[in-house]
Write an enzyme that holds these catalytic residues in place. Structure first.
Site, PDB file in Angstrom:
ATOM      1  N   ASP A  46       0.922  -1.231  -0.016  1.00  0.00           N
ATOM      2  CA  ASP A  46       0.125  -0.049   0.001  1.00  0.00           C
ATOM      3  C   ASP A  46       0.893   1.251  -0.020  1.00  0.00           C
ATOM      4  OD1 ASP A  46      -2.248  -1.635   0.212  1.00  0.00           O
ATOM      5  OD2 ASP A  46      -2.631  -1.180   2.130  1.00  0.00           O
ATOM      6  N   GLU A  69     -20.236  -2.990   8.349  1.00  0.00           N
ATOM      7  CA  GLU A  69     -19.764  -4.430   8.274  1.00  0.00           C
ATOM      8  C   GLU A  69     -18.332  -4.730   8.543  1.00  0.00           C
ATOM      9  OE1 GLU A  69     -21.131  -5.863   4.020  1.00  0.00           O
ATOM     10  OE2 GLU A  69     -23.023  -4.647   4.464  1.00  0.00           O
ATOM     11  N   LYS A 120     -14.503  -5.744   7.240  1.00  0.00           N
ATOM     12  CA  LYS A 120     -13.949  -5.776   5.695  1.00  0.00           C
ATOM     13  C   LYS A 120     -12.848  -6.970   5.742  1.00  0.00           C
ATOM     14  CE  LYS A 120     -11.389  -3.316   2.445  1.00  0.00           C
ATOM     15  NZ  LYS A 120     -10.840  -4.368   1.842  1.00  0.00           N
ATOM     16  N   ASP A 152     -10.699  -9.988   4.666  1.00  0.00           N
ATOM     17  CA  ASP A 152      -9.585 -10.089   4.071  1.00  0.00           C
ATOM     18  C   ASP A 152      -9.418 -11.384   3.191  1.00  0.00           C
ATOM     19  OD1 ASP A 152      -7.041  -9.118   3.139  1.00  0.00           O
ATOM     20  OD2 ASP A 152      -6.050  -9.182   4.981  1.00  0.00           O
ATOM     21  N   TYR A 159     -18.728 -15.673   2.935  1.00  0.00           N
ATOM     22  CA  TYR A 159     -19.359 -14.633   3.519  1.00  0.00           C
ATOM     23  C   TYR A 159     -20.189 -13.672   2.690  1.00  0.00           C
ATOM     24  CZ  TYR A 159     -17.726 -16.321   8.099  1.00  0.00           C
ATOM     25  OH  TYR A 159     -17.625 -17.334   8.893  1.00  0.00           O
ATOM     26  N   LYS A 167      -9.831   1.574   7.535  1.00  0.00           N
ATOM     27  CA  LYS A 167      -8.945   0.419   7.877  1.00  0.00           C
ATOM     28  C   LYS A 167      -8.574   0.460   9.494  1.00  0.00           C
ATOM     29  CE  LYS A 167      -7.153  -1.251   3.827  1.00  0.00           C
ATOM     30  NZ  LYS A 167      -5.999  -2.097   3.311  1.00  0.00           N
ATOM     31  N   CYS A 171      25.703 -21.095  29.343  1.00  0.00           N
ATOM     32  CA  CYS A 171      24.624 -20.049  29.546  1.00  0.00           C
ATOM     33  C   CYS A 171      25.384 -18.650  29.584  1.00  0.00           C
ATOM     34  CB  CYS A 171      24.285 -20.158  31.061  1.00  0.00           C
ATOM     35  SG  CYS A 171      23.194 -19.099  31.719  1.00  0.00           S
ATOM     36  N   CYS A 226      25.379 -17.078  33.331  1.00  0.00           N
ATOM     37  CA  CYS A 226      26.542 -17.662  34.612  1.00  0.00           C
ATOM     38  C   CYS A 226      27.523 -18.457  33.985  1.00  0.00           C
ATOM     39  CB  CYS A 226      25.487 -18.238  35.490  1.00  0.00           C
ATOM     40  SG  CYS A 226      24.993 -19.908  34.873  1.00  0.00           S
ATOM     41  N   CYS A 278      20.033 -24.165  30.906  1.00  0.00           N
ATOM     42  CA  CYS A 278      21.179 -23.512  31.800  1.00  0.00           C
ATOM     43  C   CYS A 278      21.146 -24.447  32.806  1.00  0.00           C
ATOM     44  CB  CYS A 278      21.049 -22.089  31.979  1.00  0.00           C
ATOM     45  SG  CYS A 278      22.320 -21.806  33.545  1.00  0.00           S
ATOM     46  N   CYS A 338      22.960 -19.553  38.849  1.00  0.00           N
ATOM     47  CA  CYS A 338      22.666 -18.405  37.673  1.00  0.00           C
ATOM     48  C   CYS A 338      21.877 -17.313  38.227  1.00  0.00           C
ATOM     49  CB  CYS A 338      22.025 -19.281  36.601  1.00  0.00           C
ATOM     50  SG  CYS A 338      21.742 -18.273  35.282  1.00  0.00           S
TER      51      CYS A 338
HETATM   52  S1  IVH Z   1     -18.931  -4.404  -0.641  1.00  0.00           S
HETATM   53  C1  IVH Z   1     -18.837  -1.347  -4.263  1.00  0.00           C
HETATM   54  N1  IVH Z   1     -18.300  -5.268   1.545  1.00  0.00           N
HETATM   55  O1  IVH Z   1     -13.260  -4.861  -0.372  1.00  0.00           O
HETATM   56  C2  IVH Z   1     -18.561  -2.206  -2.913  1.00  0.00           C
HETATM   57  N2  IVH Z   1     -16.753  -5.266   0.061  1.00  0.00           N
HETATM   58  O2  IVH Z   1     -12.552  -2.811  -2.846  1.00  0.00           O
HETATM   59  C3  IVH Z   1     -18.533  -3.481  -3.097  1.00  0.00           C
HETATM   60  N3  IVH Z   1     -14.822  -6.606   0.962  1.00  0.00           N
HETATM   61  O3  IVH Z   1     -12.710  -6.510  -3.152  1.00  0.00           O
HETATM   62  C4  IVH Z   1     -17.818  -4.342  -2.060  1.00  0.00           C
HETATM   63  N4  IVH Z   1     -15.305  -6.692   2.756  1.00  0.00           N
HETATM   64  O4  IVH Z   1     -13.275  -8.131  -1.764  1.00  0.00           O
HETATM   65  C5  IVH Z   1     -18.055  -5.103   0.333  1.00  0.00           C
HETATM   66  N5  IVH Z   1     -18.335  -6.186   3.877  1.00  0.00           N
HETATM   67  C6  IVH Z   1     -17.826  -6.063   2.602  1.00  0.00           C
HETATM   68  C7  IVH Z   1     -16.424  -6.195   2.042  1.00  0.00           C
HETATM   69  C8  IVH Z   1     -15.971  -5.993   1.041  1.00  0.00           C
HETATM   70  C9  IVH Z   1     -14.363  -6.865   2.137  1.00  0.00           C
HETATM   71  C10 IVH Z   1     -13.771  -6.234  -0.074  1.00  0.00           C
HETATM   72  C11 IVH Z   1     -14.044  -7.072  -1.474  1.00  0.00           C
HETATM   73  C12 IVH Z   1     -13.557  -5.950  -2.556  1.00  0.00           C
HETATM   74  C13 IVH Z   1     -12.905  -4.730  -1.608  1.00  0.00           C
HETATM   75  C14 IVH Z   1     -13.607  -3.625  -2.161  1.00  0.00           C
END
Ligand code: IVH
Length: 746
Positions: free
Chosen positions: A57, A139, A141, A143, A248, A339, A433, A436, A451, A457
């Site tokens: 990033d 929600e 995010k 990974d 999910y 983030k 050691c 000591c 040791c 020690c």
């Molecule tokens: S909604 C227009 N909800 O984030 C929005 N995306 O850059 C559509 N991601 O590649 C995505 N958790 O893999 C949404 N609860 C969530 C998410 C989520 C992870 C990821 C998704 C996508 C990236 C969006």
């Protein structure tokens, strides 16, 4: 390609871009593009990235910032022009009916990210401060890897990865092997329904997979996301089927031939009722402060989730409003990702030091170039033992990936061998050691090196004393590491019993260490010395269980000490017990039994125990649960959280343990009760989500009551015989440091 950008502290990359001399810009841009292209290939095609996300990033942001500052130099084929992703040439291509967008990311870890998003949304909608607050859906995010699942007339007909957002890869056969994904939808569903969500791997499954890969001598995955990607983007679905992938759901793609929902919350609820897995950690909230609160709450929960997240996502809840807000570039204006600090980062291992523990174990510790990870600056990471270092193939000078999640101790998870400098040497455990100079031996069964110096020690001696004095052992307030180090270094204390013969005069005397010309420094001030002596005197009255725990016999923790005290009730009987007798005790297996026998066989340990009794250490008769009596809490697992109105956390713990309950530090499915006071945080929340019973102090006391009545006093102390014997022996025995057998300390 220079590597100078890889280890600085600038998170955004922007500062770096601004500081660059204009004449160096074209060259730097080329370098950054080459790096990103290499990393993109590793990440998207090989599923084997060589750098953590934060690194990627930052580099990406530096390039973006340079392009913004110097648009004339911008390469039209720059990787910043892509949404990200690439299509693997050997999987069939799928053009998405509705493109899979990316999402604006707030990298500001503070609440400002949430506030800024709300401000932007309101301004786009032309709202003033007087207009009502906006409802958002919050929600996790995830990974992992985004996927689009297409259902026609309720039947799964196609599954695709996101790819570059327009064109993805066909992974239908693979997705069909993911057990949590419904192949058919029941009930009234639109003719075409595309469900979007994340394919991920739970941490536990990831670790099991890597263990299996190691056994088979196959390549290890760097993290759960790459394992998920590698497992989904397979040509052979039977491989995917073996990989414990999860899905999910969180969004929709094309929907036609029927309405689905009016709000994002409704989308999630409907998806859930159709049988899609939806993470339960989502919530509809009003206004920006609530967004920031969600961000904080989830951050506290983050280490307890079974999978990795790198932030949270906020979405305007009303789908009509979403439509009005629309898109900018390839990002919706109605959503944003907020983030968290990365849990992994790159740094350099500058040295490997050895620490010697209380039981003589040599623990190698990586000294790291300080790096910001998991929200704190980390400069050390434990390396456990020799085998662990060999497994990582780590050498001083290596570039390493460090991970710190929640309060977990930082760990070196991987070494970037391709960056190893010239002239490094493999690590070898020292044969003597470092504290000591005694020989070290390796305990093959446990992979540990120890040791052999025992109390010779100073390191072992000091840590044994700190343990002896610690709060849950003898509880000598004020006798911490600093004073113990001084007392041992000055030769005033050579065994725990010596603590009880310290005098005010000795404590306030000048230290032995004199600096020429300087005024001598006192060991302690008179006030501190008086307090310490009073606390030492007070600590003489203890309990049998605390005394056993304080001895620091290997493998005997607090719970085992309590079981031993309840079972044997007197020191005589405990000392006389053989392995078979010890193994009668709850939770005592062969290893613990052997360790206890070895401990009491060691003459030096017996001498110390006798000296302690002679110094006046005593305890009341042991209270034992009478047979047949049942305690409401016995055998149940409790977690304590927050501040209780009258009991301290330790007092509550003592009461519970005495009544036969277990007290654990973290909430899990195995927890029976959570006792919550004020300011209870994530543990309480987790208990609520898991549906665990929650008690306040009053309810706890009510539960404890019947068990208190079932106590019976069965033995009396002090045991005169012990004390008399000890008195006579003290004169005869000089406490002389010697190398005790393994497992003995004093
Ligand atoms: S909604 C227009 N909800 O984030 C929005 N995306 O850059 C559509 N991601 O590649 C995505 N958790 O893999 C949404 N609860 C969530 C998410 C989520 C992870 C990821 C998704 C996508 C990236 C969006």
């Amino acid at each position: 390609m220079t590597e100078t950008s890889l280890l600085d502290d600038d998170f955004s990359g922007e500062a770096k871009a601004k500081a660059l001399e204009p004449t160096k810009v074209p060259e730097r841009m080329r370098e950054l593009i080459a790096l990103i292209e290499k990393w993109d290939h590793e990440y998207y095609v090989l599923d084997a990235p060589s750098v953590p996300d934060a690194e990627y990033d930052r580099t990406f942001n530096e390039l973006k910032a340079l392009e913004a500052l110097y648009p004339e130099w911008k390469n039209p084929a720059s990787p910043t022009a892509r949404v990200g992703g690439a299509v693997r040439s050997d999987l069939a291509k799928v053009t998405h009916a509705v493109s899979m967008l990316s999402i604006h990311t707030e990298t500001d870890f503070s609440s400002e990210g949430a506030i800024a998003f709300d401000r932007r949304v309101r301004s786009e909608l032309g709202l003033t401060d007087d207009d009502p607050v906006i409802q958002y859906d919050c929600e996790l995010k995830f990974d992992g890897l985004a996927a689009n699942l297409r259902y026609e007339k309720g039947v799964l007909v196609q599954a695709a990865t996101r790819g570059d957002g327009q064109v993805g890869e066909d992974v239908t056969a693979n997705v069909r092997t993911v057990r949590s994904i419904p192949l058919k939808l029941d009930g009234d569903v639109p003719d075409v329904l595309e469900v979007r969500g994340e394919v991920i791997m739970h941490r536990e499954d990831f670790e099991a997979l890597n263990r299996r890969q190691a056994e088979l001598g196959q390549k290890l995955f760097v993290n759960p996301r790459n394992a998920a990607a590698g497992s989904l983007r397979q040509l052979d679905p039977t491989v995917t089927a073996k990989r414990s992938l999860r899905f999910y759901a969180y969004a929709l793609g094309e929907v036609s031939g029927g309405a689905f929902a009016h709000t994002q919350t409704e989308v999630l609820n409907r998806l859930e009722s159709l049988g899609f897995p939806v993470a339960k950690e989502h919530s509809a909230v009003m206004g920006p402060e609530a967004l920031a609160r969600f961000h904080d709450d989830i951050e506290a929960l983050r280490p307890t989730l079974p999978f990795d997240i790198d932030g949270v996502v906020y979405k305007v809840d009303d789908l009509e409003l979403q439509k009005r807000l629309g898109f900018i570039a390839r990002e919706p204006r109605w959503a944003c990702a907020h983030k968290y600090p990365p849990e992994e980062a790159l740094t350099i291992c500058e040295a490997i030091d050895i620490q010697v523990g209380r039981t003589g174990k040599l623990t190698p510790v990586a000294r790291l170039k300080p790096v910001f990870v998991g929200g704190v600056t980390v400069s050390n990471a434990t390396l456990h033992n020799e085998d662990h270092i060999a497994g990582l193939d780590l050498r001083v000078g290596d570039t390493v990936v460090v991970r710190r999640a929640g309060d977990v101790i930082p760990e070196v998870v991987r070494v970037l061998h391709e960056r190893r400098p010239e002239g490094t040497e493999p690590f070898v455990m020292p044969s003597v050691c470092p504290v000591c100079g005694s020989a070290t031996i390796r305990d093959e069964e446990e992979k540990d090196t120890r040791c052999t110096g025992g109390l010779v020690c100073p390191s072992q001696m000091k840590l044994s004393l700190v343990h002896f004095a610690s709060r849950r052992a003898m509880g000598i307030d004020g006798l911490g590491e600093k004073i113990v180090n001084l007392l041992v270094d000055e030769g005033l204390v050579k065994s725990p019993a010596d603590i009880f013969s310290l005098t005010h005069e000795v404590l306030i005397a000048p230290t032995n260490a004199t600096v020429e010309g300087a005024k001598p420094i006192k060991r302690m001030g008179p006030k501190a010395a008086s307090n310490l002596l009073a606390n030492i005197a007070k600590a003489k009255e203890t309990t049998f269980a605390r005394f056993i725990f304080a001895l620091g016999c290997r493998h005997v923790g607090e719970a085992t000490a309590l079981s031993l005290a309840q079972h044997f009730r007197t020191l005589d009987r405990l000392e006389a017990a053989d392995e078979a007798a010890l193994m009668q005790v709850d939770d005592v297996g062969e290893i613990i039994a052997q360790s206890i026998v070895a401990f009491f066989k060691e003459p030096h340990n017996r001498t110390v125990i006798e000296a302690l009794i002679a110094a006046g250490v005593m305890w009341p008769a042991v209270e034992v649960l009478t047979e047949g009596a049942t305690s409401l809490v016995a055998g149940k697992t409790f977690v304590l959280t927050g501040t209780l109105p009258t009991l301290s956390r330790d007092e509550a713990k003592d009461l519970l343990i005495a009544a036969g309950a277990k007290v654990s530090g973290s909430v899990s499915k195995k927890t029976d009760f959570v006792v919550a006071g004020t300011e209870a945080g994530s543990k309480l929340e987790k208990a609520q989500t898991l549906g665990i019973r929650i008690l306040d102090e009053e309810a706890l006391m009510a539960m404890l009551k019947p068990s208190a009545e079932s106590f019976d006093t069965v033995a009396t102390m002090p045991q005169e015989t012990d004390r008399q014997e000890a008195d006579s022996q003290r004169e005869a025995t000089q406490v002389k440091p010697q190398a005790p057998e393994q497992g003995s300390l004093f």
